[in-house]
Motif scaffolding. Structure first.
Motif, PDB file in Angstrom:
ATOM      1  N   UNK A 126     -12.696   0.540  15.343  1.00  0.00           N
ATOM      2  CA  UNK A 126     -11.347   0.022  15.082  1.00  0.00           C
ATOM      3  C   UNK A 126     -10.359   1.068  15.593  1.00  0.00           C
ATOM      4  N   UNK A 165     -20.922  -8.337   8.463  1.00  0.00           N
ATOM      5  CA  UNK A 165     -20.950  -7.687   9.782  1.00  0.00           C
ATOM      6  C   UNK A 165     -19.704  -6.837  10.023  1.00  0.00           C
ATOM      7  N   UNK A 166     -18.561  -7.302   9.558  1.00  0.00           N
ATOM      8  CA  UNK A 166     -17.324  -6.534   9.745  1.00  0.00           C
ATOM      9  C   UNK A 166     -17.382  -5.225   8.963  1.00  0.00           C
ATOM     10  N   UNK A 167     -17.961  -5.266   7.768  1.00  0.00           N
ATOM     11  CA  UNK A 167     -17.997  -4.088   6.895  1.00  0.00           C
ATOM     12  C   UNK A 167     -19.298  -3.291   7.033  1.00  0.00           C
ATOM     13  N   UNK A 168     -20.188  -3.709   7.910  1.00  0.00           N
ATOM     14  CA  UNK A 168     -21.448  -2.981   8.092  1.00  0.00           C
ATOM     15  C   UNK A 168     -22.334  -3.017   6.854  1.00  0.00           C
ATOM     16  N   UNK A 228     -10.710   0.512   6.731  1.00  0.00           N
ATOM     17  CA  UNK A 228     -10.737   1.977   6.814  1.00  0.00           C
ATOM     18  C   UNK A 228     -11.118   2.427   8.220  1.00  0.00           C
ATOM     19  N   UNK A 229     -10.930   3.728   8.474  1.00  0.00           N
ATOM     20  CA  UNK A 229     -11.396   4.343   9.715  1.00  0.00           C
ATOM     21  C   UNK A 229     -10.874   3.622  10.959  1.00  0.00           C
ATOM     22  N   UNK A 250      -8.452  -4.149   3.138  1.00  0.00           N
ATOM     23  CA  UNK A 250      -8.081  -2.932   3.858  1.00  0.00           C
ATOM     24  C   UNK A 250      -9.191  -2.535   4.817  1.00  0.00           C
ATOM     25  N   UNK A 272     -15.716  -9.692  14.685  1.00  0.00           N
ATOM     26  CA  UNK A 272     -16.223  -9.651  13.307  1.00  0.00           C
ATOM     27  C   UNK A 272     -15.120  -9.288  12.337  1.00  0.00           C
ATOM     28  N   UNK A 273     -14.392  -8.216  12.643  1.00  0.00           N
ATOM     29  CA  UNK A 273     -13.288  -7.826  11.768  1.00  0.00           C
ATOM     30  C   UNK A 273     -12.245  -8.940  11.707  1.00  0.00           C
ATOM     31  N   UNK A 320     -25.466  -4.442   4.507  1.00  0.00           N
ATOM     32  CA  UNK A 320     -26.769  -5.080   4.564  1.00  0.00           C
ATOM     33  C   UNK A 320     -27.109  -5.664   3.187  1.00  0.00           C
ATOM     34  N   UNK A 344     -14.546  -1.999  -2.964  1.00  0.00           N
ATOM     35  CA  UNK A 344     -14.534  -0.913  -1.968  1.00  0.00           C
ATOM     36  C   UNK A 344     -15.895  -0.799  -1.287  1.00  0.00           C
ATOM     37  N   UNK A 345     -15.875  -0.750   0.036  1.00  0.00           N
ATOM     38  CA  UNK A 345     -17.092  -0.564   0.829  1.00  0.00           C
ATOM     39  C   UNK A 345     -16.993   0.770   1.573  1.00  0.00           C
ATOM     40  N   UNK A 346     -17.983   1.631   1.408  1.00  0.00           N
ATOM     41  CA  UNK A 346     -17.991   2.930   2.093  1.00  0.00           C
ATOM     42  C   UNK A 346     -18.490   2.764   3.528  1.00  0.00           C
ATOM     43  N   UNK A 347     -18.340   3.803   4.306  1.00  0.00           N
ATOM     44  CA  UNK A 347     -18.949   3.805   5.634  1.00  0.00           C
ATOM     45  C   UNK A 347     -17.960   3.648   6.767  1.00  0.00           C
ATOM     46  N   UNK A 348     -18.473   3.857   7.987  1.00  0.00           N
ATOM     47  CA  UNK A 348     -17.661   3.844   9.207  1.00  0.00           C
ATOM     48  C   UNK A 348     -16.900   2.524   9.383  1.00  0.00           C
ATOM     49  N   UNK A 349     -17.511   1.417   8.958  1.00  0.00           N
ATOM     50  CA  UNK A 349     -16.847   0.110   9.041  1.00  0.00           C
ATOM     51  C   UNK A 349     -16.345  -0.311   7.651  1.00  0.00           C
ATOM     52  N   UNK A 350     -16.132   0.667   6.778  1.00  0.00           N
ATOM     53  CA  UNK A 350     -15.769   0.378   5.399  1.00  0.00           C
ATOM     54  C   UNK A 350     -14.338  -0.063   5.228  1.00  0.00           C
ATOM     55  N   UNK A 351     -13.993  -0.276   3.953  1.00  0.00           N
ATOM     56  CA  UNK A 351     -12.648  -0.716   3.617  1.00  0.00           C
ATOM     57  C   UNK A 351     -12.655  -1.388   2.264  1.00  0.00           C
ATOM     58  N   UNK A 352     -11.677  -2.252   2.060  1.00  0.00           N
ATOM     59  CA  UNK A 352     -11.564  -2.962   0.789  1.00  0.00           C
ATOM     60  C   UNK A 352     -11.491  -4.458   1.048  1.00  0.00           C
TER      61      UNK A 352
END
Lengths: 194, 194
Positions: free
Chosen positions: A119, B174-177, A152-153, A150, A171-172, B179, B142-150
């Motif tokens: 992103x 898929x957007x938030x990575x 992130x990153x 939201x 996807x996003x 599984x 809240x989702x952690x990680x490189x594709x994370x967010x809220x």
């Protein structure tokens, strides 16, 4: 602070050498439609990208040619193709996923070159200063609506020749219910602090 | 507060009547695999869902049969099919998108029945109380990680017979990575206040 969104469908960047292999010695990338980023364009050419598991036809080649060949897809595409591309900044293709590109004249099988684009926001050094973002390398972004939330990153891609725009993959866009040209909000601070 | 994630790929719920039309008079839904939600299961049966623009084969029928026939897909699927299903709670199919379901014996063309499932957490009334969620009808996650967010607007689906689990579609996953089985965090308060 608001930023408009450009949604990137799966697409391909080619080197001059690979362009000639795929489309013939005399091949040139001609502009079908300009992109918002200065001097970038969707070309009139498309290719097929494939693995042993699946293929996607009519994948747009963007121009101009680059110093590296790169295929950018979504995670949804990656599952269908049966590959696991890393999330990367454009151009950072070392040890990325293998993929085959087929053109009307020839084909190339890349050992690496397929990524999920991170992103990112295209922004100029001056805008970084004006918007109070100096020193940051990423932000997070609020999306309104029923599928909102939201992101992130979101990396700040700082270049002199930039059109201020948030680039997301499909996807996003689909997860957040975002359409091309929608306007979203850049947030200050780190979401993980919430 | 943590909750594990169950990812819902595109799937179909059928009435008894439609089950018989698609699979024959004697058809029964047999269990292929139990789902986490009590008494729910993936059946051994699949169908094709289609529009004039595209089709998806091998779409799983979930059991048991229901009082309504419903097709749940992702926005990515919807674009391919060329339809615009609304984001809905399961069962709320009034004025949802039309779709055709094809089985080995017969087919049905629904004027409505195709939805994008809303983001939701299955939870019991007792857990609502224990986790301090009483009175809320949605939370954010809240989702952690490189594709994370809220993820905003995650609805609380309160039922006595529930396995505590967040259900997301494949676009969100898929957007938030994310599984299947990943653990994410339920946040208090309203994200739009951030």
């Amino acid at each position: 602070m608001k930023v408009s969104v450009g949604i990137s469908a799966r697409h391909v960047h080619l080197t001059e050498e690979h362009l000639k292999i795929l489309f013939g010695e005399d091949a040139l990338l001609e502009e079908l439609k300009p992109l918002h980023q200065p001097a970038k364009f969707a070309s009139t050419k498309t290719v097929t990208i494939q693995t042993k598991k699946a293929k996607f036809e009519h994948v747009r080649v963007l121009g101009p040619t680059r110093a590296y060949t790169q295929v950018e897809i979504s995670r949804t595409d990656a599952y269908q193709l049966g590959i696991q591309p890393p999330i990367r900044e454009s151009g950072d293709i070392l040890n990325s996923a293998p993929i085959t590109i087929v053109g009307p004249v020839g084909c190339i099988s890349l050992n690496e070159g397929c990524i999920l684009a991170n992103r990112h926001i295209h922004i100029t050094p001056k805008q970084m200063e004006l918007y109070g973002l100096s020193g940051l390398n990423e932000v997070h972004v609020l999306v309104e609506g029923e599928k909102g939330g939201i992101l992130n990153h979101v990396y700040l891609k700082i270049e002199e020749a930039s059109y201020f725009e948030l680039h997301l993959d499909t996807d996003d866009a689909n997860a957040f219910g975002i359409h091309n040209g929608d306007v979203v909000t850049i947030l200050e601070g780190n979401t993980n602090d919430f």
